[in-house]
Design an enzyme around this catalytic site. Structure first.
Site, PDB file in Angstrom:
ATOM      1  N   HIS A   1      31.668  34.898  36.496  1.00  0.00           N
ATOM      2  CA  HIS A   1      32.205  35.826  35.956  1.00  0.00           C
ATOM      3  C   HIS A   1      33.599  35.893  36.047  1.00  0.00           C
ATOM      4  O   HIS A   1      34.102  36.707  35.281  1.00  0.00           O
ATOM      5  CB  HIS A   1      31.512  36.877  36.881  1.00  0.00           C
ATOM      6  CG  HIS A   1      30.151  37.102  36.727  1.00  0.00           C
ATOM      7  ND1 HIS A   1      29.362  37.158  35.604  1.00  0.00           N
ATOM      8  CD2 HIS A   1      29.253  36.922  37.725  1.00  0.00           C
ATOM      9  CE1 HIS A   1      28.062  37.108  35.793  1.00  0.00           C
ATOM     10  NE2 HIS A   1      27.750  36.895  37.219  1.00  0.00           N
TER      11      HIS A   1
ATOM     12  N   ASP B   1      21.624  30.758  35.266  1.00  0.00           N
ATOM     13  CA  ASP B   1      21.856  31.885  36.342  1.00  0.00           C
ATOM     14  C   ASP B   1      21.459  32.994  35.886  1.00  0.00           C
ATOM     15  O   ASP B   1      21.238  33.289  34.513  1.00  0.00           O
ATOM     16  CB  ASP B   1      23.453  32.068  36.444  1.00  0.00           C
ATOM     17  CG  ASP B   1      23.529  32.790  37.697  1.00  0.00           C
ATOM     18  OD1 ASP B   1      24.082  32.547  38.681  1.00  0.00           O
ATOM     19  OD2 ASP B   1      23.500  34.231  37.711  1.00  0.00           O
TER      20      ASP B   1
ATOM     21  N   HIS C   1      22.381  35.832  35.838  1.00  0.00           N
ATOM     22  CA  HIS C   1      23.398  36.747  35.108  1.00  0.00           C
ATOM     23  C   HIS C   1      24.141  35.935  34.000  1.00  0.00           C
ATOM     24  O   HIS C   1      24.289  34.866  33.878  1.00  0.00           O
ATOM     25  CB  HIS C   1      24.554  37.215  36.034  1.00  0.00           C
ATOM     26  CG  HIS C   1      23.960  37.945  37.475  1.00  0.00           C
ATOM     27  ND1 HIS C   1      23.556  37.405  38.488  1.00  0.00           N
ATOM     28  CD2 HIS C   1      23.940  39.213  37.697  1.00  0.00           C
ATOM     29  CE1 HIS C   1      23.212  38.113  39.430  1.00  0.00           C
ATOM     30  NE2 HIS C   1      23.329  39.449  38.782  1.00  0.00           N
TER      31      HIS C   1
ATOM     32  N   ASP D   1      19.133  32.535  41.126  1.00  0.00           N
ATOM     33  CA  ASP D   1      18.975  34.243  41.245  1.00  0.00           C
ATOM     34  C   ASP D   1      17.964  34.463  40.411  1.00  0.00           C
ATOM     35  O   ASP D   1      17.842  35.628  40.457  1.00  0.00           O
ATOM     36  CB  ASP D   1      20.453  34.949  41.310  1.00  0.00           C
ATOM     37  CG  ASP D   1      21.470  34.551  40.139  1.00  0.00           C
ATOM     38  OD1 ASP D   1      20.907  33.810  39.368  1.00  0.00           O
ATOM     39  OD2 ASP D   1      22.318  34.917  40.018  1.00  0.00           O
TER      40      ASP D   1
HETATM   41 ZN    ZN Z   1      24.036  35.325  39.052  1.00  0.00          ZN
END
Ligand code: ZN
Length: 382
Positions: free
Chosen positions: A141, A176, A178, A265
């Site tokens: 990120h 992931d 996200h 995750d």
């Molecule tokens: Zn993540």
């Protein structure tokens, strides 16, 4: 399968130094997770295989970090790391609960970035066919001028920019939970890096981006691919989307290198997210990525998110075994006692989603697929 891939030369790039700090006492990202993973790998014998080496990571230089980050931002991180107080740090996303500041943060981050660079260099130089740097990827990120979502400097962006500079085209696959927004941003105008992120939709999860409509700009149009999924998507539906989008696009793009971010995750016990994968569902994805890598010939893998300690330890041990083409037993080694209740590598799956929720999930995901087929596939002749 070519002989290279029967016993692929596999590099595991890691040092326990990467596990020996905290972001803050309450922070969900606990670097100690990597030590549990490492102990489970050692107990499983996967690090003793003839085709697995464990080279030490190097430290990324400031010049390398500045290929992808504003020097002013890099200086602030370095100053804070050395104990300075920086009242303007909020402008750079620093000093938040997600990205707290601490002494030494520059150094641990530079080592983490360096582990990804070491893995990349081993693969691009041909010294390894596949290299796994589990401490990397969690910075996906991080943005050019600010920290975000636990990320400070974006290792994947830095490593892939170096590959592009060396004339290589890279397919980046981010599994992931996200959206890999920082990596997408880092290559948004480039047709040399195909970024594909499969994640829980930004409608429900940080960072609130990763929609199909984010397709790139300029030369990069069509080379930024997003697969947003409904919360509570389980293994079968996740893999249905993976299969329909990722292999066809990667094969059509014909990259020189496969670069995968292997966040776990997505796990059904992860405390921060809402996808519902098992460790065996995750490992099946790693196997499918490995099949793509066989055609490409070069595979760099990094870690990512993952906040359930048992899921992280088991999944990344399974991933390394998959990379090395080694079959782990079902049962985890009894000599591993650091985490209680860790008995098997695979999970007992969660209860299947019931109607009508399953219909809602499948309708949402098929809407995503329709959008990708109309907005991205024609660019690749699919
Ligand atoms: Zn993540």
């Amino acid at each position: 399968m070519t002989p290279d891939w029967q016993q692929p030369k596999t590099a595991f790039v890691y040092t326990d130094e990467l596990s020996q700090y905290q972001l803050s006492p309450e922070h969900p990202l606990r670097p100690i997770r990597l030590r549990y993973m490492h102990e489970l790998m050692k107990a499983s014998g996967v690090l003793d295989l003839n085709n697995v080496d464990s080279p030490a990571p190097r430290i990324a230089t400031r010049k390398e970090i500045e290929t992808s980050h504003d020097p002013e931002y890099v200086s602030i991180v370095e100053a804070i790391s050395n104990g300075a107080i920086a009242p303007g740090m909020g402008e750079f996303g620093l000093g938040t609960s997600d990205n707290p500041v601490r002494r030494g943060m520059y150094d641990t981050t530079a080592l983490c970035i360096g582990s990804t660079l070491t893995a990349s260099e081993l693969v691009t130089s041909g010294k390894a066919v596949v290299a796994f740097a589990p401490a990397g990827g969690v910075h996906h990120h991080a943005m050019p001028r600010n920290a975000a979502g636990f990320g400070v400097f974006n290792d994947a962006v830095i490593a892939m920019k170096a590959m592009v500079k060396a004339g290589l085209r890279v397919a980046y696959i981010d599994i992931d939970c996200h959206h890999g927004d920082g990596v997408q941003m880092g290559h948004y105008g480039s047709d040399q890096v195909l970024t594909i992120s499969i994640h829980e939709s930004g409608q429900w999860l940080f960072p609130g981006t990763g929609y199909v409509q984010e397709i790139g700009v300029g030369d990069g149009i069509g080379y930024s691919v997003n697969i947003p999924l409904a919360p509570y998507t389980q293994d079968d539906d996740w893999h249905a989307m993976f299969d329909k989008v990722i292999p066809p696009l990667v094969r059509a793009f014909k990259p020189d290198v496969l670069f995968t971010q292997l966040g776990i995750d997505t796990h059904f016990r992860d405390p921060l997210t809402h996808l519902s994968l098992t460790t065996q569902g995750f490992n099946l994805a790693v196997k499918k990525l490995g099949l793509l890598a066989v055609d490409i010939g070069k595979w760099v893998a990094v870690g990512g998110g993952g906040y359930d300690l048992s899921a992280v330890a088991r999944s990344w041990t399974m991933a390394l075994a998959t990379m090395a083409n080694y079959d782990l037993p079902d049962e985890a080694p009894k000599s591993f006692t650091l985490l209680s209740n860790l008995t098997n590598f695979a999970d007992v799956p969660p209860a299947p989603n019931e109607e009508p929720y399953l219909n809602d999930i499948q309708n949402f995901n098929s809407g995503t697929l329709d959008e990708i087929r109309s907005m991205i596939f024609p660019k690749f002749g699919l």
